[in-house]
Design an enzyme around this catalytic site. Structure first.
Site, PDB file in Angstrom:
ATOM      1  N   LYS A 175      -1.528  -4.416  -2.574  1.00  0.00           N
ATOM      2  CA  LYS A 175      -1.239  -5.564  -1.709  1.00  0.00           C
ATOM      3  C   LYS A 175      -2.244  -5.602  -0.557  1.00  0.00           C
ATOM      4  O   LYS A 175      -2.859  -6.621  -0.293  1.00  0.00           O
ATOM      5  CB  LYS A 175       0.199  -5.466  -1.176  1.00  0.00           C
ATOM      6  CG  LYS A 175       0.554  -6.617  -0.276  1.00  0.00           C
ATOM      7  CD  LYS A 175       1.963  -6.554   0.255  1.00  0.00           C
ATOM      8  CE  LYS A 175       2.160  -7.667   1.275  1.00  0.00           C
ATOM      9  NZ  LYS A 175       3.453  -7.622   1.937  1.00  0.00           N
ATOM     10  N   GLU A 181      -5.670   6.129  -1.702  1.00  0.00           N
ATOM     11  CA  GLU A 181      -5.550   6.667  -3.061  1.00  0.00           C
ATOM     12  C   GLU A 181      -6.096   5.654  -4.068  1.00  0.00           C
ATOM     13  O   GLU A 181      -6.851   5.992  -4.985  1.00  0.00           O
ATOM     14  CB  GLU A 181      -4.080   6.950  -3.416  1.00  0.00           C
ATOM     15  CG  GLU A 181      -3.438   8.094  -2.667  1.00  0.00           C
ATOM     16  CD  GLU A 181      -2.712   7.633  -1.416  1.00  0.00           C
ATOM     17  OE1 GLU A 181      -3.145   6.627  -0.788  1.00  0.00           O
ATOM     18  OE2 GLU A 181      -1.739   8.298  -1.028  1.00  0.00           O
ATOM     19  N   GLY A 236       5.580  -4.947  -0.916  1.00  0.00           N
ATOM     20  CA  GLY A 236       5.008  -4.172  -2.029  1.00  0.00           C
ATOM     21  C   GLY A 236       6.062  -3.683  -3.004  1.00  0.00           C
ATOM     22  O   GLY A 236       5.903  -3.782  -4.224  1.00  0.00           O
ATOM     23  N   ARG A 237       7.184  -3.160  -2.491  1.00  0.00           N
ATOM     24  CA  ARG A 237       8.197  -2.601  -3.390  1.00  0.00           C
ATOM     25  C   ARG A 237       9.029  -3.682  -4.070  1.00  0.00           C
ATOM     26  O   ARG A 237       9.929  -3.370  -4.858  1.00  0.00           O
ATOM     27  CB  ARG A 237       9.080  -1.606  -2.629  1.00  0.00           C
ATOM     28  CG  ARG A 237       9.716  -2.151  -1.374  1.00  0.00           C
ATOM     29  CD  ARG A 237      10.326  -1.049  -0.518  1.00  0.00           C
ATOM     30  NE  ARG A 237      10.789  -1.526   0.777  1.00  0.00           N
ATOM     31  CZ  ARG A 237      10.029  -1.626   1.868  1.00  0.00           C
ATOM     32  NH1 ARG A 237       8.761  -1.286   1.811  1.00  0.00           N
ATOM     33  NH2 ARG A 237      10.533  -2.060   3.007  1.00  0.00           N
ATOM     34  N   GLU A 322      12.573   3.394   1.328  1.00  0.00           N
ATOM     35  CA  GLU A 322      11.509   2.784   2.139  1.00  0.00           C
ATOM     36  C   GLU A 322      12.057   1.535   2.834  1.00  0.00           C
ATOM     37  O   GLU A 322      11.614   1.171   3.924  1.00  0.00           O
ATOM     38  CB  GLU A 322      10.281   2.442   1.285  1.00  0.00           C
ATOM     39  CG  GLU A 322       9.025   2.283   2.124  1.00  0.00           C
ATOM     40  CD  GLU A 322       7.759   2.080   1.300  1.00  0.00           C
ATOM     41  OE1 GLU A 322       7.581   0.990   0.730  1.00  0.00           O
ATOM     42  OE2 GLU A 322       6.942   3.021   1.232  1.00  0.00           O
ATOM     43  N   HIS A 352      23.126  18.377 -17.430  1.00  0.00           N
ATOM     44  CA  HIS A 352      22.772  19.783 -17.647  1.00  0.00           C
ATOM     45  C   HIS A 352      21.884  20.297 -16.523  1.00  0.00           C
ATOM     46  O   HIS A 352      21.210  21.309 -16.674  1.00  0.00           O
ATOM     47  CB  HIS A 352      22.084  19.939 -19.000  1.00  0.00           C
ATOM     48  CG  HIS A 352      22.958  19.462 -20.122  1.00  0.00           C
ATOM     49  ND1 HIS A 352      23.874  20.274 -20.752  1.00  0.00           N
ATOM     50  CD2 HIS A 352      23.103  18.233 -20.667  1.00  0.00           C
ATOM     51  CE1 HIS A 352      24.526  19.567 -21.664  1.00  0.00           C
ATOM     52  NE2 HIS A 352      24.077  18.321 -21.630  1.00  0.00           N
ATOM     53  N   LYS A 464      -0.454   8.987   7.485  1.00  0.00           N
ATOM     54  CA  LYS A 464      -1.750   8.502   6.978  1.00  0.00           C
ATOM     55  C   LYS A 464      -2.813   8.645   8.073  1.00  0.00           C
ATOM     56  O   LYS A 464      -3.954   9.009   7.809  1.00  0.00           O
ATOM     57  CB  LYS A 464      -1.670   7.029   6.571  1.00  0.00           C
ATOM     58  CG  LYS A 464      -0.818   6.740   5.351  1.00  0.00           C
ATOM     59  CD  LYS A 464      -0.892   5.250   5.030  1.00  0.00           C
ATOM     60  CE  LYS A 464       0.212   4.813   4.102  1.00  0.00           C
ATOM     61  NZ  LYS A 464       0.312   3.374   3.951  1.00  0.00           N
TER      62      LYS A 464
HETATM   63  O1  F6P Z   1       2.514   3.837   2.081  1.00  0.00           O
HETATM   64  C1  F6P Z   1       3.546   3.009   1.660  1.00  0.00           C
HETATM   65  C2  F6P Z   1       3.043   1.730   1.039  1.00  0.00           C
HETATM   66  O2  F6P Z   1       2.544   0.899   2.026  1.00  0.00           O
HETATM   67  C3  F6P Z   1       4.132   1.049   0.247  1.00  0.00           C
HETATM   68  O3  F6P Z   1       4.938   0.258   1.013  1.00  0.00           O
HETATM   69  C4  F6P Z   1       3.343   0.308  -0.780  1.00  0.00           C
HETATM   70  O4  F6P Z   1       4.135  -0.024  -1.887  1.00  0.00           O
HETATM   71  C5  F6P Z   1       2.275   1.324  -1.119  1.00  0.00           C
HETATM   72  O5  F6P Z   1       1.999   1.960   0.112  1.00  0.00           O
HETATM   73  C6  F6P Z   1       1.008   0.764  -1.698  1.00  0.00           C
HETATM   74  O6  F6P Z   1       0.466  -0.210  -0.873  1.00  0.00           O
HETATM   75  P1  F6P Z   1      -0.633  -1.227  -1.390  1.00  0.00           P
HETATM   76  O7  F6P Z   1      -0.017  -2.032  -2.494  1.00  0.00           O
HETATM   77  O8  F6P Z   1      -1.004  -2.057  -0.206  1.00  0.00           O
HETATM   78  O9  F6P Z   1      -1.797  -0.419  -1.898  1.00  0.00           O
END
Ligand code: F6P
Length: 501
Positions: A175, A181, A236-237, A322, A352, A464
């Site tokens: 987003k 990452e 995002g979620r 979140e 289990h 972060k």
């Molecule tokens: O670090 C949390 C977050 O901002 C989430 O809310 C989001 O889903 C994820 O990182 C990835 O964010 P993006 O889609 O902006 O890469």
């Protein structure tokens, strides 16, 4: 609780409600009619009906970011106008649908898709790809769908060892398009394509992106007509319904993706229109609130008795924690309740593992048992196995509810451990969509009951920020890092130890 007993629920006690063919049975919540009445009164006092109107009307309910939470528009297949700042958003949403469908028809001869994204840009499509793979007879385009989220190169190495570079397509999903990452993994995959001998033109052909930050995506090098936009008003979620869900359409066909949206849309209409007393997301939220008030619960579990839904609890963890893992309310004051810890995994495996704690642990942990009526394979053993799966699910709920007396204290089951039973008629794209939307709407309702803004996540930022100077210190190789404004003495010692190896 008043209940709508229809042909699906006529065998159940007056505690079962059906919406979109999904049955919610709260019989084991141990909530009396008088208590339900109080809960519905509390929901009215918390202005839940108005909150529901406000979500769908695009009011800026994400007040800290001054944005609406309009993910429901992404699955609004009826295309009824959703007006934001005087403009209907549905033509732009429908344009993305058309582009997704066109891409499904265009990608022939693709062996591998690498979907790069993390958090909300990963869990939803990953869950859907896994879950729908088990649908008997589902159309599948047979691509290898790889999900690359972790900065740990183990995941990257595993995927690149399998993928065929000349027939791979890459979808970068972010987003913000600033997530470290994702951008580092994307760069690594582009380098792999180059090292595999692809020309710049071939690489451009292979790269796609899904984002709300189109300018940054272009700077990265993705061609404009390979960028699928979504918008700031989609959290995002909550974004699997946008082009973030592209893998679903690419793997199982656009029609399946549309059914996924249709199930969610149907659940939205139920949430929007049903009275509180018959409203599944609201009832689930109130049951949890009741258990918080009564037992001060700190955790709850979601146990899908469906191997295909093993990723569901992971998706739910981000959604719940979140969204609502906060101590401060919309008014800036400390809240009384917020999200419990959420965990779970597929039953019967989970039995289990940690069910001992559910039955005899000192804490009361409410459970959502999620079961599917139809077997989820076409094996000749399917029916017999499925009956055992369902028996286990029903037995656990009953044992937890009633407990068992014994002379030996070690054998006593205290009982009175609350649970819901959610029953899907079958596991397919439609009911998966309905299930996810049910939980999304439940999370929003809980946020409103607790006076929490469920649509921001300020708590994820600080770590972060700190990671940057720490990374710099690690890459310096120095064994003489001193504590400073960003690094304390403990962390400085750890860095020095790592740099000494
Ligand atoms: O670090 C949390 C977050 O901002 C989430 O809310 C989001 O889903 C994820 O990182 C990835 O964010 P993006 O889609 O902006 O890469």
């Amino acid at each position: 609780m008043s209940s709508t007993l229809n042909k699906n629920t006529s065998h159940l006690p007056g505690t079962a409600i059906t919406a979109v063919d999904v049955v919610l049975d709260t019989a084991y919540q141990n909530i009396s009619t008088a208590q339900w009445k109080k809960l519905f009164t509390a929901a009215k006092e918390a202005a839940i009906p108005q909150f529901i109107v406000d979500i769908f009307a695009g009011k800026p309910i994400n007040q800290s970011e001054n944005r609406p939470a309009l993910h429901s528009a992404l699955r609004n297949l009826s295309k009824t106008p959703v007006v934001l700042d005087g403009k209907d958003v549905m033509p732009a949403v429908a344009d993305v649908w058309r582009r997704i469908e066109a891409l499904c028809n265009k990608w022939v001869g693709v062996t591998d898709v690498i979907h790069i994204g993390i958090g909300g840009s990963d869990f939803g499509p990953r869950l859907a790809i896994e879950a729908l793979a088990h649908v008997p007879g589902i159309e599948s385009h047979g691509m290898r769908m790889h999900f690359l989220a972790n900065i740990d190169t183990a995941e990257l190495a595993r995927i690149l060892a399998k993928a065929l570079p000349h027939s791979t397509r890459v979808i970068i999903v972010s987003k913000s398009f600033t997530t470290l990452e994702t951008s580092m993994n994307a760069k690594a995959v582009v380098t792999w394509l180059k090292d595999s001998g692809l020309t710049n033109r071939q690489i451009n052909k292979a790269l796609y992106a899904v984002t709300a930050n189109v300018p940054a995506t272009k700077i990265f090098g993705v061609e404009e007509d390979h960028i699928f936009p979504f918008w700031a008003w989609v959290g995002g979620r909550y974004s699997v319904w946008s082009a973030v869900g592209l893998p679903i359409a690419l793997q199982y066909g656009y029609k399946t993706f549309e059914k996924f949206l249709a199930g969610a849309h149907a659940m939205d209409l139920h949430f929007r229109d049903a009275p509180l007393e018959e409203n599944l997301p609201v009832i689930m939220a109130l049951a949890l609130l009741h258990q918080q008030e009564k037992h001060k619960i700190k955790a709850y579990a979601a146990i899908p008795y469906a191997d295909a839904l093993d990723w569901f609890p992971k998706w739910l963890q981000q959604l719940d924690m979140e969204s609502n893992g906060k101590s401060i309310g919309k008014d800036g004051k400390a809240v009384k309740h917020s999200s419990p810890v959420v965990f779970g995994s597929a039953g019967s495996n989970a039995q289990h593992s940690y069910f001992q704690l559910f039955h005899q642990g000192p804490e009361i942990i409410p459970i959502d048992f999620i079961a599917v009526r139809k077997p989820m394979s076409e094996r000749h053993e399917a029916l017999a196995h499925h009956r055992i799966l369902l028996s286990n699910c029903l037995a656990q709920a009953q044992a937890l509810a009633h407990g068992k007396d014994a002379t030996n204290p070690n054998d006593v089951y205290p009982g009175k451990r609350p649970s819901n039973l959610l029953l899907l008629p079958e596991l397919n794209a439609f009911y998966l969509g309905a299930l996810l939307a049910l939980y999304e709407n439940r999370v929003a309702t809980l946020g409103a009951l607790w006076n929490i803004n469920s649509f921001d996540q300020p708590g994820v930022e600080y770590g972060k920020v700190l990671a940057k100077p720490i990374e710099k210190a690690l890459s310096s190789g120095s064994q003489d890092i001193q504590a400073n404004d960003f690094i304390d003495a403990v962390t400085a010692a750890r860095i020095n130890f790592l740099n000494s190896q």
